[in-house]
Design a protein around this motif. Structure first.
Motif, PDB file in Angstrom:
ATOM      1  N   MET A   1       5.456 -10.930  -5.197  1.00 36.95           N
ATOM      2  CA  MET A   1       6.151  -9.657  -5.384  1.00 36.95           C
ATOM      3  C   MET A   1       6.351  -8.983  -4.025  1.00 36.95           C
ATOM      4  SD  MET A   1       5.097  -6.491  -7.907  1.00 36.95           S
ATOM      5  CE  MET A   1       3.549  -6.181  -7.064  1.00 36.95           C
ATOM      6  N   LYS A   2       7.576  -8.592  -3.723  1.00 37.43           N
ATOM      7  CA  LYS A   2       7.892  -7.963  -2.446  1.00 37.43           C
ATOM      8  C   LYS A   2       7.216  -6.605  -2.346  1.00 37.43           C
ATOM      9  CE  LYS A   2      11.835  -6.559   0.386  1.00 37.43           C
ATOM     10  NZ  LYS A   2      13.311  -6.420   0.442  1.00 37.43           N
ATOM     11  N   LYS A   3       6.694  -6.299  -1.171  1.00 37.36           N
ATOM     12  CA  LYS A   3       6.029  -5.017  -0.979  1.00 37.36           C
ATOM     13  C   LYS A   3       7.039  -3.875  -1.102  1.00 37.36           C
ATOM     14  CE  LYS A   3       3.324  -2.274   2.242  1.00 37.36           C
ATOM     15  NZ  LYS A   3       2.707  -2.155   3.575  1.00 37.36           N
ATOM     16  N   PRO A   4       6.749  -2.881  -1.944  1.00 38.93           N
ATOM     17  CA  PRO A   4       7.668  -1.749  -2.081  1.00 38.93           C
ATOM     18  C   PRO A   4       7.696  -0.921  -0.794  1.00 38.93           C
ATOM     19  CG  PRO A   4       6.084  -1.838  -3.897  1.00 38.93           C
ATOM     20  CD  PRO A   4       5.598  -2.785  -2.849  1.00 38.93           C
ATOM     21  N   ARG A  45       0.983  -1.355  -2.678  1.00 38.73           N
ATOM     22  CA  ARG A  45       0.462  -2.193  -1.578  1.00 38.73           C
ATOM     23  C   ARG A  45       0.454  -1.401  -0.280  1.00 38.73           C
ATOM     24  NH1 ARG A  45       3.905  -7.564  -2.105  1.00 38.73           N
ATOM     25  NH2 ARG A  45       2.628  -8.174  -0.315  1.00 38.73           N
ATOM     26  N   ASN A  68      11.129   2.760  -2.802  1.00 36.06           N
ATOM     27  CA  ASN A  68      12.362   1.969  -2.629  1.00 36.06           C
ATOM     28  C   ASN A  68      13.629   2.813  -2.714  1.00 36.06           C
ATOM     29  OD1 ASN A  68      10.868  -0.405  -2.322  1.00 36.06           O
ATOM     30  ND2 ASN A  68      10.943  -0.869  -4.510  1.00 36.06           N
ATOM     31  N   ARG A 184       1.214  -6.808 -11.951  1.00 33.97           N
ATOM     32  CA  ARG A 184       2.551  -7.384 -12.157  1.00 33.97           C
ATOM     33  C   ARG A 184       3.130  -6.940 -13.506  1.00 33.97           C
ATOM     34  NH1 ARG A 184       5.134 -11.334  -9.481  1.00 33.97           N
ATOM     35  NH2 ARG A 184       3.237 -11.846  -8.314  1.00 33.97           N
TER      36      ARG A 184
END
Length: 198
Positions: A1-4, A45, A68, A184
């Protein structure tokens, strides 16, 4: 999962100071010391972004974090801490209740309950408040890494019983800020409900 990409945006103590840009908001509610700040930091994160404290009840405003550039995470004041004054609790309660019932951009309420303990009367009062609201609502059982698998299953059943007594069907997600358990799944709900992602 991409870091926000997340940043602190604003602390709010008055209705008129709420953001007016129309972005969806995901509110995190729970009793003091339930691990709200730790879970927010783990989801984003970003250790230290949401301030954790050894002093329960330190959060005394609605803290907005912009995520984001698409939505806000909103850290609500923890409820139930006895050392705050009755007047403070009354004012918080009025603002939080209005926010949960009237905020048009509120997309999801994540109610945190400590998996080590059955729902408290204040947890059940939050369920009562959310009952019949149109905003999506789910329960995150925090600190699930600190209990056995049997106790975790028991915690889910205890919350289910409290919900069933109110004729409510609500997703229940065991989580751990320490191990990442459930994060997740929680993100999936957040994106699906607030951003329309499947």
């Amino acid at each position: 999962m991409k870091k926000p990409a997340a940043r602190f945006f604003r602390s709010v103590t008055r209705w008129e100071d709420l953001p007016d840009d129309g972005l969806p908001e995901v509110a995190f509610a729970g009793r003091s010391n339930v691990g709200k700040s730790s879970l927010l930091n783990a989801l984003l994160r970003a250790p230290g972004l949401a301030r954790t404290s050894s002093t329960p009840g330190k959060t005394r405003q609605l803290n907005f974090y912009r995520v984001n550039e698409q939505l806000y995470f909103v850290d609500l004041p923890g409820y139930g801490y006895a050392r705050t004054s009755q007047e403070e609790r009354r004012l918080w309660g009025r603002l939080i209740t209005r926010y949960l019932q009237e905020r048009p951009t509120l997309a999801l309420v994540v109610h945190l309950i400590d998996s080590r303990h059955p729902p408290t009367p204040l947890d059940e009062a939050m369920m009562d408040l959310m009952r019949g609201q149109h905003v999506p609502y789910l329960i995150a059982l925090t600190k699930a890494d600190k209990v056995s698998g049997n106790r975790r299953a028991q915690a889910v059943r205890e919350v289910e019983r409290a919900l069933q007594a109110r004729a409510m069907e609500v997703p229940i997600i065991p989580t751990s800020a320490h191990t990442g358990l459930g994060l997740r799944d929680l993100w999936r709900w957040i994106e699906q409900v607030s951003l329309g992602k499947s």
